[in-house]
Design a protein around this motif. Structure first.
Motif, mmCIF file in Angstrom:
data_model
loop_
_atom_site.group_PDB
_atom_site.id
_atom_site.type_symbol
_atom_site.label_atom_id
_atom_site.label_comp_id
_atom_site.label_asym_id
_atom_site.label_seq_id
_atom_site.Cartn_x
_atom_site.Cartn_y
_atom_site.Cartn_z
ATOM 1 N N ASP A 1 -4.616 -4.039 -5.222
ATOM 2 C CA ASP A 1 -5.949 -3.716 -5.716
ATOM 3 C C ASP A 1 -6.958 -4.570 -4.962
ATOM 4 O O ASP A 1 -6.946 -5.806 -5.063
ATOM 5 C CB ASP A 1 -6.015 -4.001 -7.218
ATOM 6 N N GLU B 1 -10.112 0.830 2.602
ATOM 7 C CA GLU B 1 -10.134 0.993 1.146
ATOM 8 C C GLU B 1 -11.371 0.332 0.544
ATOM 9 O O GLU B 1 -11.983 0.860 -0.402
ATOM 10 C CB GLU B 1 -8.866 0.403 0.529
ATOM 11 N N GLN C 1 -14.216 2.677 1.003
ATOM 12 C CA GLN C 1 -14.151 3.845 0.127
ATOM 13 C C GLN C 1 -14.480 3.513 -1.324
ATOM 14 O O GLN C 1 -15.077 4.324 -2.037
ATOM 15 C CB GLN C 1 -12.755 4.469 0.206
ATOM 16 N N LYS C 2 -14.122 2.324 -1.773
ATOM 17 C CA LYS C 2 -14.232 2.013 -3.201
ATOM 18 C C LYS C 2 -15.470 1.219 -3.597
ATOM 19 O O LYS C 2 -15.933 1.319 -4.736
ATOM 20 C CB LYS C 2 -12.972 1.260 -3.659
ATOM 21 N N ASP D 1 -0.213 16.830 0.545
ATOM 22 C CA ASP D 1 -1.484 16.944 -0.178
ATOM 23 C C ASP D 1 -1.636 18.331 -0.792
ATOM 24 O O ASP D 1 -2.053 18.465 -1.950
ATOM 25 C CB ASP D 1 -2.634 16.650 0.784
ATOM 26 N N GLU E 1 -2.005 6.045 0.996
ATOM 27 C CA GLU E 1 -3.196 5.241 1.244
ATOM 28 C C GLU E 1 -3.331 4.890 2.727
ATOM 29 O O GLU E 1 -4.446 4.798 3.242
ATOM 30 C CB GLU E 1 -3.144 3.964 0.405
ATOM 31 N N SER F 1 0.533 -0.864 -5.781
ATOM 32 C CA SER F 1 -0.325 -0.952 -4.617
ATOM 33 C C SER F 1 -1.360 -2.059 -4.828
ATOM 34 O O SER F 1 -1.803 -2.307 -5.944
ATOM 35 C CB SER F 1 -1.020 0.393 -4.406
ATOM 36 N N GLY G 1 -2.255 6.743 5.318
ATOM 37 C CA GLY G 1 -2.671 7.923 6.048
ATOM 38 C C GLY G 1 -1.972 8.059 7.389
ATOM 39 O O GLY G 1 -1.386 7.107 7.906
ATOM 40 N N ALA H 1 0.870 -1.172 0.000
ATOM 41 C CA ALA H 1 0.000 0.000 0.000
ATOM 42 C C ALA H 1 0.903 1.216 0.000
ATOM 43 O O ALA H 1 2.018 1.167 0.534
ATOM 44 C CB ALA H 1 -0.921 0.020 1.217
ATOM 45 N N THR H 2 0.480 2.288 -0.609
ATOM 46 C CA THR H 2 1.294 3.499 -0.582
ATOM 47 C C THR H 2 1.177 4.158 0.787
ATOM 48 O O THR H 2 0.207 3.935 1.529
ATOM 49 C CB THR H 2 0.853 4.494 -1.658
ATOM 50 N N GLU I 1 4.582 0.875 -4.692
ATOM 51 C CA GLU I 1 3.795 0.478 -5.847
ATOM 52 C C GLU I 1 4.413 -0.795 -6.424
ATOM 53 O O GLU I 1 5.642 -0.971 -6.352
ATOM 54 C CB GLU I 1 3.823 1.590 -6.907
ATOM 55 N N SER J 1 -6.356 -1.135 6.961
ATOM 56 C CA SER J 1 -6.244 -0.246 5.801
ATOM 57 C C SER J 1 -6.964 -0.842 4.596
ATOM 58 O O SER J 1 -7.561 -0.118 3.796
ATOM 59 C CB SER J 1 -4.773 0.012 5.464
#
Length: 523
Positions: A230, A269, A272-273, A165, A137, A228, A139, A133-134, A226, A265
């Motif tokens: 999916d 995600e 969110q997606k 940001d 991502e 990252s 946080g 994960a980046t 990366e 995390s």
């Protein structure tokens, strides 16, 4: 009607449904396993979340295996952490024996060995497909948990993310994070952020840097970067069966905050997606968080709030979450209250603290006309559990001491050769094997600092050159002035002037003489 008949009627009424279910086992009354008193969990209630708890060695891992197998068979993908690395056997059919056949017969079923589609993942990349994960991502809240930062240090980490940001600086890996930290604490950015963000002390920056370096030295820094991961790769099926994704964390067991936070995390995600799904006949995905107490241990308020929000809202996306731990008290009350399904294995009461935990656990169960809950919880055998779930109408079922179904797959890890072959043949492993190094904050800030350094160097060189030119000009002016003011220069000057004027006067005299002479002699 006898007590047994009343019990069977109550269990069948509470647990029976014509909808697809997870068959957990059969209920026990007064030590007798009653095959027809089947204990089921409706698939449509799996997104109401749950808890699997119990003492070490009570069979929690095999209960998770039964859940995963039946969900997969129903076409529901599963994600679960493999703490000890002994769940990979799910990919292979189990071997029958007399004990398993007897257990199945008691439960009114037939033991049918089978394997299930499995994907193997790893945070280090050594035990399966690399999960990454980046930094962005993750946080600041989740990273603060991993680095075990205090409130002040976590606030500084939040500043780094806010600045990145605002300035469009992609933070992909730990090198990016270190570069931004250095740039804002010691580099040119320190003055830049003073007005809008405040200053970063050297001691705080040093502490955060040491935490980052320590993580890198433990060989797990590779999870940040990366490509990252999916989350769509978790929602796959093979031949109509849901894929069971196993995250093998046996090689990072000494970093529990790392793998537990990483899984959170992934959940964030997913929330969110994934689109809103409403009430489904079966979930899109079920998440099992083993060793859940590690997720909540010493967790700051902001972190707990994020967990609570994800658990509360993600069920509308069709995702169920099951926490697996030793005691129900390991899970915060705000989260525990949202877990509708309970599978409680045996509890030990060897210490005053254990006894208090038992009392608290008993209070969380509905009242039973057939059991003394505290007595049952301390006398359950291995592979047995006290269960209450939500029926298809969302109503808590009767409490049932349950003799659990045995797994149909291998109850243990694959042999190493099979494990390695399984990993190498995976398309997912090939997809995430090679890291990608995109232009990110590290490269952008490095170029910015190099350009600034170049400009400063050029400015200094120009300043030095200007001083040299000015000095040379001054020296030349001084030399000319000295030369012109010297006695020799003055003498030469007088001679030159005398010569010039003498020449001019001489020309005029000669002209007059010629004119005069012509007049006297008459030529």
């Amino acid at each position: 009607m006898s007590k047994k008949e009343q019990f069977i009627a109550a269990i069948q009424k509470s647990y029976h449904t014509d909808k697809p279910v997870i068959h957990l086992g059969s209920a026990i009354l007064d030590g007798e396993i009653i095959g027809e008193a089947r204990v089921n969990l409706p698939l449509r209630m799996m997104n109401r979340h749950g808890l699997v708890a119990g003492a070490t060695g009570s069979g929690k891992t095999r209960t998770l295996q039964v859940f995963a197998e039946q969900l997969s068979a129903a076409g529901v993908p599963v994600f679960m952490s493999d703490i000890k690395g002994d769940l990979s056997g799910i990919a292979q059919p189990g071997k029958t024996n007399a004990a398993l056949e007897e257990r199945a017969q008691i439960l009114g079923t037939v033991f049918e060995p089978r394997g299930f589609p499995v994907e193997l993942y790893s945070l280090s990349g050594n035990k399966g497909a690399q999960m990454r994960a980046t930094v962005l991502e993750f946080g600041p809240i989740l990273l603060s948990k991993i680095f075990e930062l205090n409130e002040t240090q976590a606030g500084v980490l939040a500043i780094l993310f806010k600045y990145a940001d605002d300035k469009d600086l992609p933070m992909v890996d730990l090198n990016d994070l270190k570069k931004v930290l250095n740039y804002l604490s010691e580099g040119p950015g320190a003055a830049e952020i003073k007005a809008d963000y405040g200053t970063i002390s050297a001691s705080t920056a040093g502490t955060i840097l040491r935490k980052i370096v320590a993580l890198e030295q433990q060989g797990v820094g590779s999870i940040f970067g990366e490509r990252s991961f999916d989350i769509e790769d978790l929602i796959n099926k093979v031949d109509g069966q849901g894929v069971i994704s196993l995250l093998n964390v046996s090689d990072v067991q000494d970093r529990p905050a790392l793998f537990s936070t990483f899984m959170l995390s992934l959940l964030a995600e997913l929330y969110q997606k994934l689109p809103e799904a409403g009430d489904l006949d079966k979930p899109k995905l079920v998440f099992f968080l083993d060793e859940a107490h590690l997720l909540f241990k010493d967790a700051p308020k902001a972190f707990l709030e994020q967990i609570e929000q994800v658990v509360r809202l993600i069920r509308s996306k069709g995702v169920g979450i099951f926490f697996c731990t030793q005691m129900a008290q390991d899970v915060p009350v705000s989260v525990l209250g949202q877990l509708g399904n309970r599978v409680q294995h045996v509890l030990r009461a060897f210490t005053p603290q254990d006894a208090e935990g038992l009392k608290q656990t008993v209070k969380t169960y509905p009242k039973s006309d057939f059991y003394s809950i505290d007595q049952v919880l301390t006398t359950l055998g291995i592979g047995q559990a006290l269960i209450t779930v939500l029926n298809e109408k969302g109503i808590p079922t009767e409490v049932a001491a349950t003799h659990l179904m045995p797994p149909a797959s291998v109850m243990g890890p694959m042999v190493q050769a099979d494990y390695d072959r399984h990993v190498q043949q995976s398309d997912v492993y090939a997809k995430y094997r090679d890291p990608i190094d995109p232009e990110s904050a590290y490269e952008i800030l490095t170029k910015r600092m190099e350009e600034q350094a170049r400009k400063e160097t050029e400015a200094k060189e120009a300043e030095v050159q200007a001083k040299v030119e000015a000095k040379k000009e001054k020296e030349q002016t001084s030399m000319i002035s000295d030369a012109l003011n010297s006695p020799l220069a003055k003498q030469i000057g007088r001679e030159v002037v005398r010569g010039v004027f003498g020449m001019l006067f001489g020309k005029k005299t000669s002209t007059r003489s010629r004119k005069s002479g012509g007049g006297l002699f008459g030529f």
